[in-house]
Motif scaffolding. Structure first.
Motif, short mmCIF file in Angstrom:
data_model
loop_
_atom_site.label_atom_id
_atom_site.label_comp_id
_atom_site.label_asym_id
_atom_site.label_seq_id
_atom_site.Cartn_x
_atom_site.Cartn_y
_atom_site.Cartn_z
N ARG A 217 0.82 -1.22 0.00
CA ARG A 217 0.00 0.00 0.00
C ARG A 217 0.85 1.26 0.00
NH1 ARG A 217 -3.36 -3.12 3.57
NH2 ARG A 217 -2.32 -2.20 5.39
N THR A 218 2.10 1.15 0.47
CA THR A 218 2.95 2.33 0.56
C THR A 218 4.16 2.26 -0.35
OG1 THR A 218 4.10 1.31 2.45
CG2 THR A 218 2.27 2.81 2.94
N ALA A 219 4.26 1.20 -1.18
CA ALA A 219 5.46 0.98 -2.00
C ALA A 219 5.63 2.04 -3.08
CB ALA A 219 5.42 -0.40 -2.63
N ARG A 220 4.56 2.71 -3.47
CA ARG A 220 4.65 3.69 -4.55
C ARG A 220 4.88 5.11 -4.04
NH1 ARG A 220 5.74 0.49 -8.77
NH2 ARG A 220 4.29 -1.27 -8.89
N GLN A 221 5.14 5.26 -2.76
CA GLN A 221 5.36 6.59 -2.21
C GLN A 221 6.49 6.55 -1.19
OE1 GLN A 221 1.99 7.81 0.29
NE2 GLN A 221 1.25 5.71 0.19
N VAL A 222 7.05 7.69 -0.90
CA VAL A 222 8.13 7.79 0.06
C VAL A 222 7.55 7.72 1.48
CG1 VAL A 222 9.99 9.25 0.95
CG2 VAL A 222 9.55 9.13 -1.52
N VAL A 223 8.16 6.89 2.32
CA VAL A 223 7.71 6.76 3.70
C VAL A 223 8.22 7.96 4.49
CG1 VAL A 223 7.81 5.37 5.80
CG2 VAL A 223 7.70 4.26 3.56
N PRO B 46 7.49 -7.54 -2.55
CA PRO B 46 7.15 -8.45 -3.65
C PRO B 46 5.72 -8.25 -4.12
CG PRO B 46 7.03 -9.62 -1.57
CD PRO B 46 7.55 -8.24 -1.25
N GLY B 47 5.41 -8.86 -5.25
CA GLY B 47 4.04 -8.84 -5.76
C GLY B 47 3.86 -7.86 -6.91
N ARG B 48 2.73 -8.00 -7.61
CA ARG B 48 2.44 -7.13 -8.76
C ARG B 48 2.33 -5.67 -8.35
NH1 ARG B 48 -2.73 -8.98 -11.96
NH2 ARG B 48 -3.60 -8.52 -9.89
N ASP B 49 1.88 -5.42 -7.13
CA ASP B 49 1.75 -4.05 -6.64
C ASP B 49 2.94 -3.63 -5.77
OD1 ASP B 49 -0.77 -3.82 -7.86
OD2 ASP B 49 -1.74 -4.78 -6.15
N GLY B 50 4.02 -4.39 -5.86
CA GLY B 50 5.18 -4.11 -5.02
C GLY B 50 6.14 -3.14 -5.66
N GLY B 51 7.39 -3.21 -5.25
CA GLY B 51 8.42 -2.31 -5.72
C GLY B 51 9.44 -2.10 -4.63
N VAL B 52 10.12 -0.99 -4.66
CA VAL B 52 11.12 -0.65 -3.65
C VAL B 52 10.57 0.46 -2.77
CG1 VAL B 52 13.46 0.16 -3.22
CG2 VAL B 52 13.01 -1.33 -5.18
N LEU B 53 10.47 0.14 -1.49
CA LEU B 53 9.95 1.10 -0.51
C LEU B 53 11.12 1.82 0.14
CD1 LEU B 53 7.45 2.10 1.15
CD2 LEU B 53 7.92 0.22 2.73
N VAL B 54 11.14 3.14 0.08
CA VAL B 54 12.23 3.92 0.68
C VAL B 54 11.65 4.97 1.62
CG1 VAL B 54 13.78 3.57 -1.27
CG2 VAL B 54 12.29 5.56 -1.23
N SER B 55 12.49 5.40 2.55
CA SER B 55 12.06 6.40 3.52
C SER B 55 12.66 7.76 3.18
CB SER B 55 12.48 5.98 4.93
OG SER B 55 13.89 6.01 5.04
N ARG B 56 12.06 8.80 3.76
CA ARG B 56 12.58 10.15 3.59
C ARG B 56 13.99 10.25 4.19
NH1 ARG B 56 10.61 13.47 0.09
NH2 ARG B 56 8.48 13.09 0.88
N GLY B 57 14.22 9.52 5.27
CA GLY B 57 15.54 9.54 5.90
C GLY B 57 16.62 8.99 4.99
N LEU B 58 16.30 7.95 4.20
CA LEU B 58 17.28 7.39 3.28
C LEU B 58 17.62 8.40 2.18
CD1 LEU B 58 18.76 4.65 2.55
CD2 LEU B 58 16.96 4.39 0.83
N LEU B 59 16.61 9.08 1.65
CA LEU B 59 16.84 10.05 0.58
C LEU B 59 17.70 11.22 1.07
CD1 LEU B 59 13.28 10.14 -1.03
CD2 LEU B 59 15.27 8.82 -1.75
#
Length: 295
Positions: A118-124, A135-148
């Motif tokens: 649910r949050t993979a498409r936006q910055v945490v 994982p999954g069709r609706d997945g991706g790479v989840l990153v945080s504002r702190g990492l950026l």
């Protein structure tokens, strides 16, 4: 003492699982992860299979009429020597516990994946440097504002290449298999920890190949780990960038790249899979394979 043969396959599989939890494998992390995952799964199957087998036969001694009517012949030891309660009661209890642990882990895993998707498409919006492969069709790479805020564009590429490797090789399946094995057979926890480490090393090597700079990958891992240590971060079942063994991963990346093991890797995996698969199969009906009435 012939009844001991019933537990022999599970015992041999357990010994192998415990040894692989401490003995290093001289393989590329990709092959190490595959071998460890196979051992974890087949050991868990052998142990739970033995428990189910003994538990079913103990239940059959309590209700022989029901057993004769509903259970196939191959599932029974033979009713001339019923299973003793000293073996049957623990087998039933441990089988029930394994089912409960498996269900709990499955529910937790599903909830974590759905929440991450649910949050993979936006910055945490979190100050903790964090990156997760969802994982999954609706997945991706989840990153945080702190990492950026912590990394520059070159280091961020390392992180995304690392997490993309987790997704490309479907490492979540390895993680799920290891977690289930460790949950149902606690002595496999060290093997599960080694499996998680091998998966991180696998992704590290993929990232190093993609960016062409092993030192950069090592520096990025160390930098994220140091920044993350300053803030508490809840553990996750999903593969995270600084998941485990940071010091060992950095040391490995500062050394020469490991061999691809294009021959020894597949050969060892096939041998381990065959051996442990036979143990798992034998755990269900060893007495019938030898024509014996055990217990």
């Amino acid at each position: 003492m012939i009844w001991l043969l019933t537990f022999l396959p599970a015992a041999l599989a357990l010994v192998l699982g415990v040894v692989m939890g401490v003995a290093p494998l001289p393989l590329h992390p990709a092959w190490s992860a595959r071998v460890l995952a196979v051992i974890a799964v087949t050991t868990a199957v052998a142990v739970t299979g033995t428990l189910v087998f003994v538990g079913v036969n103990y239940a059959a001694t309590l209700a022989p009429g029901v057993a004769d009517r509903y259970l196939p012949e191959w599932a029974l030891f033979g009713d001339d020597q019923p299973v003793h309660a000293a073996f049957g009661v623990p087998a039933l209890a441990l089988t029930a516990l394994s089912v409960a642990v498996t269900a709990r882990l499955a529910v937790r895993w599903t909830a974590e994946v759905r929440h991450a998707q649910r949050t993979a498409r936006q910055v945490v919006e979190s100050g903790v440097p964090m990156a997760l492969a969802v994982p999954g069709r609706d997945g991706g790479v989840l990153v945080s504002r702190g990492l950026l805020r912590t990394l520059d564009s070159v280091e961020l590429r390392v992180v995304f290449e690392h997490e993309a490797a987790h997704l490309r090789h479907r490492h979540h399946r390895y993680l799920a298999a290891g977690a289930l094995a460790a949950g149902t057979v606690p002595v496999l926890r060290r093997l599960n920890a080694r499996l998680r480490f091998a998966l991180e090393r696998w992704a590290d090597e993929d990232a190093a190949e993609a960016v062409g700079d092993r030192t950069l990958v090592a520096h990025t891992i160390a930098r994220v780990a140091l920044a993350r240590a300053e803030a508490e971060s809840p553990p996750s079942s999903l593969p995270a960038f600084t998941d485990s063994g940071v010091v060992q991963r950095v040391q490995a990346l500062l050394s020469a790249p490991p061999s691809k093991n294009t021959v020894t890797g597949p050969v060892l995996l096939a041998g381990v899979g065959t051996a442990t698969g036979l143990l798992a199969s034998a755990a269900w009906q060893l007495d019938h394979a030898f024509g014996l009435n055990i217990l």
